[in-house]
Design an enzyme around this catalytic site. Structure first.
Site, mmCIF file in Angstrom:
data_model
loop_
_atom_site.group_PDB
_atom_site.id
_atom_site.type_symbol
_atom_site.label_atom_id
_atom_site.label_comp_id
_atom_site.label_asym_id
_atom_site.label_seq_id
_atom_site.Cartn_x
_atom_site.Cartn_y
_atom_site.Cartn_z
ATOM 1 N N LEU A 75 96.977 108.122 19.273
ATOM 2 C CA LEU A 75 96.889 107.753 18.051
ATOM 3 C C LEU A 75 96.225 106.627 17.743
ATOM 4 O O LEU A 75 96.490 105.968 16.682
ATOM 5 C CB LEU A 75 98.447 107.867 17.718
ATOM 6 C CG LEU A 75 99.127 109.106 17.714
ATOM 7 C CD1 LEU A 75 100.629 109.086 17.341
ATOM 8 C CD2 LEU A 75 98.522 110.265 16.874
ATOM 9 N N CYS A 76 95.293 106.178 18.638
ATOM 10 C CA CYS A 76 94.921 104.648 18.204
ATOM 11 C C CYS A 76 93.603 104.913 17.240
ATOM 12 O O CYS A 76 92.840 106.092 17.494
ATOM 13 C CB CYS A 76 94.060 104.118 19.677
ATOM 14 S SG CYS A 76 95.506 103.155 20.532
ATOM 15 N N HIS A 77 93.081 104.107 16.406
ATOM 16 C CA HIS A 77 92.061 104.095 15.433
ATOM 17 C C HIS A 77 90.760 103.701 16.392
ATOM 18 O O HIS A 77 90.784 102.867 17.358
ATOM 19 C CB HIS A 77 92.215 103.257 14.418
ATOM 20 C CG HIS A 77 93.384 103.729 13.672
ATOM 21 N ND1 HIS A 77 94.493 102.930 13.803
ATOM 22 C CD2 HIS A 77 93.286 104.246 12.417
ATOM 23 C CE1 HIS A 77 95.461 103.446 12.769
ATOM 24 N NE2 HIS A 77 94.763 104.266 12.013
ATOM 25 N N MET A 113 96.409 97.638 22.408
ATOM 26 C CA MET A 113 96.122 98.586 23.227
ATOM 27 C C MET A 113 94.710 98.686 23.862
ATOM 28 O O MET A 113 94.526 98.944 24.997
ATOM 29 C CB MET A 113 96.280 100.179 22.359
ATOM 30 C CG MET A 113 97.723 100.577 21.899
ATOM 31 S SD MET A 113 98.870 100.305 23.213
ATOM 32 C CE MET A 113 98.322 101.409 24.221
ATOM 33 N N GLU A 114 93.708 97.945 23.019
ATOM 34 C CA GLU A 114 92.408 98.037 23.518
ATOM 35 C C GLU A 114 92.468 96.778 24.760
ATOM 36 O O GLU A 114 91.870 96.938 25.834
ATOM 37 C CB GLU A 114 91.636 97.367 22.653
ATOM 38 C CG GLU A 114 91.114 98.465 21.790
ATOM 39 C CD GLU A 114 91.967 99.091 20.688
ATOM 40 O OE1 GLU A 114 91.981 100.122 20.111
ATOM 41 O OE2 GLU A 114 93.384 98.425 20.582
ATOM 42 N N ASP A 128 89.971 102.214 43.212
ATOM 43 C CA ASP A 128 89.034 103.187 43.209
ATOM 44 C C ASP A 128 87.869 102.389 44.253
ATOM 45 O O ASP A 128 87.582 103.362 45.124
ATOM 46 C CB ASP A 128 88.337 103.552 41.948
ATOM 47 C CG ASP A 128 87.200 104.596 42.061
ATOM 48 O OD1 ASP A 128 87.458 105.731 42.834
ATOM 49 O OD2 ASP A 128 85.966 104.566 41.775
#
EC number: 4.6.1.17
Length: 161
Positions: A75-77, A113-114, A128
């Protein structure tokens, strides 16, 4: 308590409509930690990892992840970021790497969120690249450190946390 902005009256998930919001400068910082054996950390710091420069690769991965957050978090833009910065610091006294991300833009929605995605993916990249020499590497905690701009106001984590 605030209402969940991504849930409508029927309880359904939706992307928030930000069209009526004012554009402001928004910034967020997040951090993540990657804990490992001292030998693994020394290999990274000394540049002796057979896969190459772990910090440089993690930095690029974090920047790339910030730019693609809207594809990963439903739901992020999609955002036009003006700055993404990733800092990595070895903390040999704790056998870990500290990652701090900074995201900035002028826009209608925040960049928390970014910033969190950038720090998380940088941490995952370290895992990794090092999993061949150590499988029990621990990622975490990951948290928002600060945010500024926007209607909800500023946030800064308590210095004692």
């Amino acid at each position: 308590m605030s209402q969940l902005t991504h849930i409508n009256a029927a309880g359904e998930a939706h992307m928030v409509d930000v069209s009526a919001k004012a554009e402001t400068v928004r910034e967020a910082r997040a951090e993540a930690f990657v804990t490992m054996r001292s030998e693994t950390l020394a290999m990274i710091v000394d540049g002796k990892h057979h896969k190459g420069d772990v910090f440089a690769t993690a930095r690029i991965a974090g920047i790339q992840a910030a730019k693609r957050t809207w594809e990963l978090i439903p739901l992020c833009h999609p955002l036009l970021l003006s700055k993404v910065e990733i800092q990595l610091q070895a903390e040999p006294e704790h056998n870990r790497v500290r990652i701090e991300s900074l995201c900035r833009l002028t826009g209608k929605t925040g960049v928390e969120m970014e910033a969190l995605t950038a720090a998380s993916v940088a941490a995952l990249t370290i895992y990794d690249m090092c999993k061949a020499v150590q499988k029990d590497i621990v990622i975490g905690p990951v948290r928002l450190l600060a945010k500024s701009g926007g209607k909800s106001g500023d946030f800064k984590v308590d210095a004692h946390d």
